[in-house]
Each structure stands twice: as C-alpha cells, then as structure tokens.
Design a protein around this motif. Sequence first.
Motif: not given
Length: 1262
Positions: A475, A750, A786, A788
């Motif tokens: 990431q 993600e 993911a 969210h």
Amino acid sequence: MGSNREEKFKFCIDRGGTFTDIYAEVPGRLECCVMKLLSVDPANYDDAPIEGIRRILEEYTDNKIPRSSKIPTDKIEWIRMGTTVATNALLERKGERIALCVTRGFKDLLQIGNQARPNIFDLKVSKPSNLYEEVIEADERIELILEQEMKSSPLVVEGVSGELIRVSKPLDIEALKPLLKGLLSKGIKCLAVVLLHSYTYPQHEIMIEKLALNMGFRHVSLSSSLTPMIRAVPRGLTASVDAYLTPVIKEYLTGFMSRFEGGAEKVNVLFMQSDGGLAPEHRFSGHKAVLSGPAGGVVGYSQTLFGLETSKPLIGFDMGGTSTDVSRYDGSYEQVLETQIAGAIIQAPQLDINTVAAGGGSKLKFQFGSFRVGPESVGAHPGPVCYRKGGELAITDANLILGTVIPDFFPSIFGPDENQPLDVEATRKAFEKLSVEINSYKKRQDPSAKDMTVEEIALGFVNVANETMCRPIRQLTEMKGHETRNHALACFGGAGPQHACAIARSLGMSEVLIHRYCGILSAYGMGLADVVEEAQEPYSSVYVPDSVIEASRRELHLKDKVKQKLREQGFNDENITTESYLNLRYEGTDTAIMVKRHVEGEENDFAAEFVKLFQQEYGFKLQNRKIIISDVRVRGIGVTNILRSHELEPVLGNPVNEGQYMIYFGTGWQQTLLFKLEKLGYGHILEGPAIIMNGNSTVIVEPKCKALITKYGNIKIEIYSAPYTVKIAEQIADVVQLSIFNHRFMGIAEQMGRTLQRTSISTNIKERLDFSCALFSPDGGLVANAPHVPVHLGAMSSTVRWQIEYWGENLHEGDVLLTNHPCAGGSHLPDITVITPVFDNSKLVFFVASRGHHAEIGGITPGSMPPFSKAIWEEGAAIKALKLVDRGIFQEERIIKLLQSPNSDENSAYKIPGTRRIHDNLSDLRAQVAANQRGIALIKELIEQYGSETVHAYMIHVQRNAEDAVREMLKSVAARVEQENGSCIIEEEDYMDDGSVIHLRLCIDAKTGEATFDFKGTSPEVYGNWNAPQAVTAAAVIYCLRCLLDVDIPLNQGCLAPVKIFIPDGSFLSPSEKAAVVGGNVLTSQRVTDVILTAFQACACSQGCMNNLTFGDNNFGYYETIGGGSGAGPTWNGTSGVQCHMTNTRMTDPEIFEQRYPVLLRRFGLRENSGGAGYHRGGDGLVREIEFRRPVVVSILSERRVIAPRGLNGGENGSRGANYLIRKDKRKAYLGGKNTVEVDAGEILQILTPGGGGWGAAASST
C-alpha cells in the motif's frame, strides 16, 4: 559547528519502550561501543540513558562514577537522543491533566471529530478516550467574509492567510476568568486552546494564553502557533496532544539534564523529532515527539544505505516486539502533515511511517479453519510461551520452533531468578496442543488429510505473519504510483532480519540490505540527523503572479526566522540550508501537496511542479481548475556531519563459521552454518542457508539466497525468487494458504479503494469516503469487499449478477459496465456502480467493481436526494446497463447524454433536470475505472505468481471459509436463543415514521447453522421514497452477521451461503421498478439493521437514520450525513455523536465548511441526555445549527422523528430527532422528518439527531 580540538565521547541513544539502545564513539578507538539496557529497571537504576552513559564513561576513562553522583561533562562532546516518553504517555494515557478551551457552541467538537467509527463492525463503537478532562467555552466568534459582502466595514480585517475576516464577537475576557479559575481549583494547570479560524486570526488565542499564564497555568498550547493551518479538528487535537505531553516531556528532560555536572549549560544534548530533525531541549515539545524513536531508524537506514549500498529506492522495515514500522526513502524524506497515533490526530510535519500490528509478540490463533496472526500482542509481560511467564503462543515461539531464534545467542534472563534461557520444551508442548486442534479440523474436512507437524504449523504462522506485513508495504508504495518490486528492503529492528528474505521474495524484491548496527539502528540514526527548525504560516489565495510574489515575500520572512533560530544554537551560515514549500491544492478539493522549491534562490514554477506531482500520485490532472495556495512553509537545516560511514579494506581468506545449527525451511530441516558479523569482512560471500549473528539480531539467509559483506560492513542479500507452488485440493483448502489468500484478496479490494480515493475529485468520494470496492467470481459471487460503507456490503453481488445475465456472451476485454438502477441490483441512483470483467488468456476469471456516491445525478432537487420524490424518474438519471468503456473506448458522449437528459417515462411533458455537476461525474467515473484497472493489475499479478488454477480454487475456498464461520456463529446463537426462549424462532418488528412496518421472522437451525430471514408481514410499497431495493436488505443482513461474528473474516458470498432471505414482492423492501427509492438506502437500511440486531438481542436500537442534509442552488450543491447515538449493549454504554451501522462517512471540518460554502456553523455538539436511560445508557445524538448567508434550497431526509429508537431488556428509548427552521424574526418552524424549503440569508436550520436506546433497567444499576 566546526570540529573540536580534543576528541571526546559521542553518544547516540534510543530510549525505546522495552530497551534503551546506545551507540557511543570512544576517543582514541576505531571501534564503537554498543550497549543495550532495559528501559525500566528500577531495582538497578533510575534512568536507562543516564545509566548507559555512566557505565561507558566509567569503563573507558577508568574513573569510578557512583550512581548517586552527577555525570561529568568535560569528556562528552555531544548526546543525541530519541525517546518514547511521549509515545508511551499517549498510549497509556498517562499525560498531564489538561482542559480544552474552544469557541462557544463547539465544546464537543474534538470528541465528535469526523464522526466516523474506527471499526465499522464493532457494535461497542470503541473510541480512544479524550485527552482533556474539562472543556470551557470562550465567548468569541470570527467569520470569513464572502466575496459579495462589503469589505469596507470597520470590523473587517485581513487575517494572516490574506483572507478577509470579521470579528463578529470580540473575546469576552471577563467571562473567561471565572472559568479558568474553576479549572485551577480542580488542580488543572495545563490548557489547550482551539478557536474557530484562529489559523488566520490568532489574536484571541494569544489573549487567552496571556490571561491563563498570568492566572497561574503552567503550560498553554495554542493551536494557531503549533499548526497554523485550516481545519479546526486536527489543529485542536494537535494542541490537546501538545498540552497533554509537553509537561511530561519537560519533566523528564529537566530530570535528565539535572544529572549532568553544570546541567544543561555544560552538555550539548539534542533530541530527535518526528520529522527526522534534531531539536535542543527547550524546543522539544509534545506534538513533535511521538515518532522520536522510529524517526531515528528512518534517518539511520536512509543516510547509510541509499546511494552508498544501492541506487534503488528503499523500503524501511523495522520489526519489533509488538508492531512493525514501514517507511520509504528515495533521496528525500517522505513526510506527511497529519497522522493518527493512539487515536490522537497530530497535524505537524512528520516522517511518513506506517505501523502495522504485527511483530515478534503477535498472538497466534487457529480460528474457523485458518491461521490468524495478531493484531493482539502477548506483550512483554507475560510475553510468548518461551519467556517462562505463562504466556501465549506468539511469532517469537514459532521462530524458536523453526530454529531461527537460537537460545545459545539469546540472553538468559527468564524464569523466577531471571537467569534461565528460552523455554524450548514449553513452546513445543504448546504447539503440540494446537496441532491436535488443527489436525482434528483437517480430518473433519477430509478424513484422508495428512497431519501437519509442529514445524509445518510454526512455518505456516510465520508465512501468514509475513503476508500481514507485506500488505502495508504494498500500500505504501503502490498507492503513490511506485512499483514495490523496484525497491530494496532495508531491514532492521530486533526481529526483522529473521523475516527479511521471505518478505522480499513475497514482494518480488531482489535485494535486502541489513545495516551492521541493525539492532540499534534507531540509536545510530540519531548521530546522522541534522538540527531542524520549521516555520509555517497560512496564506489563502489563488495561484497567480501577484500571489506568487506575496508568497515569496512570506517565504523570505520565514527563512530569516528559521536561520536566526539556528544561529542561536551555534550554527554558522555556511552550515545552514533551507527548503521552501508551498502547500497547493486544486480549488474545491482538500487534497493538498507540499511542493518544494527545487533550487533555492531561483524562480520556481510551483504550479507546474504541483500539476506534475498530482498527476504522478493520482493519475490525472484537472483541466481549467484554479490552483489554490494554502500555506507557505520553510524548513531550516543546521548540517551537523557528525557520524560518517567508514570504508573497510577487503579481506583475504574464507569466512570462518562458529558452528552448525538446524533450521526448518519450507523443504524441511537443514544443517545451517552460523557466522558472527564481527568476524566477517568486506568481500566475504555466504551461500544460503546461513545464519549471521549481528549483536542481538539474527540474520537468516534462506536457501539459494546469497549474502555479501559490503565495503561499509553491512550485509547485502541477493534474493532467489522461486516460482510459487501451492498444492491444490479441489475440495479442501490448505489452512495456511487460506489465510494468505484471504489477505491477498482483501488487499486487492483495499488498494482499489485507495486508488479511487486518490483519483476522484468530489468531496463525497475523496473526503467523505462514500464508496466501496470489491472483487467477484465469474458467476458474480462476492470474493472480497473492503469494509468501506456498510450499506454497500454484499449488495454489489446482485448488481454484478444482473449485468452478467443482461450482457451474456457480449462481454469483451476492455469493456467497462455502468449501472445505478435499483431493479438492476442498485441501492439508490446517486450510487453509481462501475464493473469491469477480468480476462486471463481470453477467459473470464473475475469481475471487479467500485460503487461511489455521486453528489449530483439530476432530479427535482439539487443534491439528488429529494425528500418528496414519489417515482424513480424524479430522483435523477436511472441507468440499467451501459458500456461506459466499449472495448477500450470511453463512451463520453453517451454517458453525458444519459446524465444530462434523464428519462421521465411517466410524464414526458415534464422535463426532469439532469446533473448539475457533469464534470465532477465524469472525473469520478474515470476514477472508478482507474480503481477497477488497479484491481485487474493486482489480480493478474496474483495469477502470475500462483497460476490461474490455484487462484480460482482459493477464490472458492475463501467463500467456504466464511460460510463455515457464519454457520458456527449461528449454531452458538441458536443454542442461546433456544435456552432462553425454548425455540429457535424469533419474531421482531419496528416501524417507519409513517407507520410502515418491517416484520422479521428469524428461524435458526441449531444443527446445520442455517438461518432464514423472512420479512413476510412487511408493509407494501410506500408512496414516498423510503422504499428499499432487495440488495439493501441483503447488505443489512451481511453487515449484522459480520458484527455478530466479531472475527476478522473476509466479507464475501460465503457469509450469505447459510442464509435464506425471503422478501415479499410489492413490499417496501422489494418495491416495483418505478418506485422512488432514494431514502431506502439511507433510512430504511438503518431500520432493517435495528430489527435484525434486536432480534439477535445484540444491542438496543441506534439512531436509525443517516440525517441526510443537502443544500445548494444552480451553482453548487452540498451533501452530508449527520451522526447520532449508538445503541447500548449487554456490557457497554452507547457512543455519542457517531455514525451508526450502515454508514461511516466523514463530516466536513467546520472551517472548511464555512470557507467553501455560504454558511455559518452556529453550533455543533452533543445533544445531552438524548440517549435512552438504562443499566447501560444509549449514546447521545447531535445538535447541528447552520445559518445560511445567501438564499439556497435546503432538503432534509430523516427518520426517527416520530418513532423513537427502542431500548432493550428494560432500557429506555432514545430521544426522537427533530428538524427546525429558525426565521430571521426568531420564529421556529418544525420541518418534520422530510422536507424541502427555500431558505433566506440569516435563517438557521437546526437539526437534532436521535439518541440510541438504553440496555437493561436503570434500577438494577449499582
């Protein structure tokens, strides 16, 4: 700072949480002295750094220095130190007692924060505690002047930022005095101050500081002087952190300096700050100290490895006991202006260091058929099993079993007398016990399955831990547009070098670098850092030639300021350099970039550099959009040049080993030679497998890898990348690989989300984070979502399946699909879903999708959330199926036509307005396409590593794993329900404000772990817009099941496999194709969630609403959802002022809100006592009062204004919400729950959000 005539001792110290590391250069000796002490050892010494200095001076000067004596300073040239005193005080909440002073009407501002929940599946809504004990409100108010307002008013002045402001309410000093006196009477002598717009008008804060200090306060932290930047919440939190920590640091520093002869005057001591620069004692403050230790490590590896040992950019990998710090260096320090540590937001320049909760102490568990590592830690006490304190299995134990932790080279400090070695036998027994559980599970799945050995289990846990640590590295690099594989891994910390080869291989890296002082690199880095002084001030202006001239004038002023501070510390001008920055952003966005002047003293086109950096990081540039200057910043650097890397002479002869040890690698046990680094020299090459003992650190060189000793005495490992081979069993998943693939699939979702956030431009997606990303199997089954926005969870699966059925064979590589229609699996029209099929060798293997809330999609009101819509066509553009990209070609004309000319089939004479923000729509759609492309690239990378067959098999396995977890949970719930009620059938219902009923009959099968959610008895479709498509109810079910599980399983189709959902057609949970649905997604979803959770007796009802507010005119639109109270549970009170259940979007900061929109926020705080009473109280709702400064159309879409949120088990109901309009003549009009109203300038909208229900009868509370 020139060289000294007489050589003296130089000390570099890192006082960590567990150990204090010391690197000392001794006069007359080439070899340095390295020492490691326990940071806290009260039986032997008061302070570890002082003790280390004392011991080294005593040893090398032959002068006895009693512990009770002061340290002589005549032999000390300097001390450089990093300390975790501030970090520990923050983590343990052991700072100074402080109070907060804030503008009247905002006493709860910092507690509310951005109103988001830290963990969306935590029903307790656990949030970090406030740092302050008391809040006082200052009666004062500053207003920003709108362009159209008179500028000649005597009350209008220019702020520091260049913005015009009005002092609408001068500070009432007299009213403040008794409040401050009251704080002193309670023993609170430290104050944090944050007033609205003090970044540009600090005078009121300065007046409060002067008054408080005169009255006897010891310390006052002003938000305007610490971080003079717009955004009141992070600025206020920073002031709180500073007030909380600075007195603690000062007390420690005073004690530390007092231990030297002559005190601070006689010894040169500098302290490491979070930004990687050093500061003298009197300039070292709380908000700049929290990353003091980790910053030393970043300086250490960057200054000794980059350019000297490799030309590749570096990933810093610092693995400690409880966590791992990850950073990046490519010739300059990567800094951020805002970070969150221990729940506290700190807004100050600091190194970009990402911490993941995985270290040597990470707890090992086997749950629901897969291996889990962390995030919980076993801590230093009792620690891992091998520490002989009755601890639990941790990564350190796994490494001990594998032979990579060698007891012969580990201090014998364990047992009751602290003189025994690591306990190998106890660790093996603990793993043998766990192996029985694991192998029993495997046999239940497949009677022919081969048992796993203890070593295979230990290696499995290490592999899962490595994948956990790889995720943030991917990431950190890829979200900024860098390829991870093009980096070298700079590995340090106690546990890091054991894992280095495996981590690098997983990331595709070919090179690992391990510094010869890797075990104490944070300490060594202290001696490589420079002294830094920062100065910054806000400047708000459009980037044009005149403003660039003004920015340059401010820059020169700030340069003089930092240079003078460095001169006062003894630096000559030739040793001072400066770096200048402008903080720039595109108009209408919050994404600012600190743009550095490339060549000091020359003209710079900051705007061109900003556009280049923006495009590099976000993948696009905004055409015809103004660039805004937000801040001017100067960083002054006093260059020290005090430690230098020494080159070694090449050695002759072969390396000599210290013996052989057995280590378990993937292929089994191998005899492995052990070497000591101090006996190796430049040019030595070690073929893997090998062990290199480097002080207290163990470096593992894996088979087929090669270690080289460099000319600086460091270790360079060349990584052999073997092809990935994973055995596939069609029916049975490998329990280790299952965990790894769970991580990889979730990591893809993600990273898609991060790409979408980075590349979008709208406030809704970029800042409020109202979006979700997911990947799907070829049949449309959810593989990973993911977490969210909960209302999107699982809901996109029906969207993808509808498109598969619609397009059939007509899907090709390069196609991208778009839909938002509820009958096609959508939620409501503003949520546009973009779906991309993924092909591998022309075969369809996956789908990826992203759903984002577009603030404008057309319809009868601005903001596309009309309170009174009665049919879908009134709510904007409705698209069932469209190829947004057709074989690689973006269909811009088609999508523009559909968005700007919505169909109104029922009334062709009445033209429905199209989108009012077409450019934002197009930009965000391109961002959604880019997010999907990122997902495709990562899926293809996974297929390249493991092969299509393996990836496809584990795509199915992760869904089965989630299914097993849900079945186990449902079985345990069924057993509880049957014991309490005598039946596994539960009926529950609740009402919407119009009287519509949601009825649920929940049947759970205790044997199979299956459940039926039957909504028969729910009211018919409503003549309004709170009808909810079936996908919304499915999302509510999957969200509730995941909350009840309380285990971090991936969100996928498996969660719904044991579940049947029956919704009667024609009900308002399964409305007709033409029904209005805009409120179903944001209101009804919350009520469905409340009904399900009360059926499970999980918690009382939460606020049950999202309190949707939109306002605007033909030129702009604004949308927000407002938090409220969460429901109490069997062991917890509800949380106040927070987003509940099906949403988790952020609130716009008050200062940004007033700067961008024609509004004044008059009040934003908790609605006291609105939570339901009970043994555990429900959380309180919020009060939000907005004054409009010009005529606008306001729409409110809310619920729980008639039917209160219910308490549970005797707990009382939470208070109902209410919406009012306060006219200029003070008349107060009740608006009901759903309304649209034209508001004049000077009128105030007051929204009172509902509280959460209580749990248990209050009378039983003791």
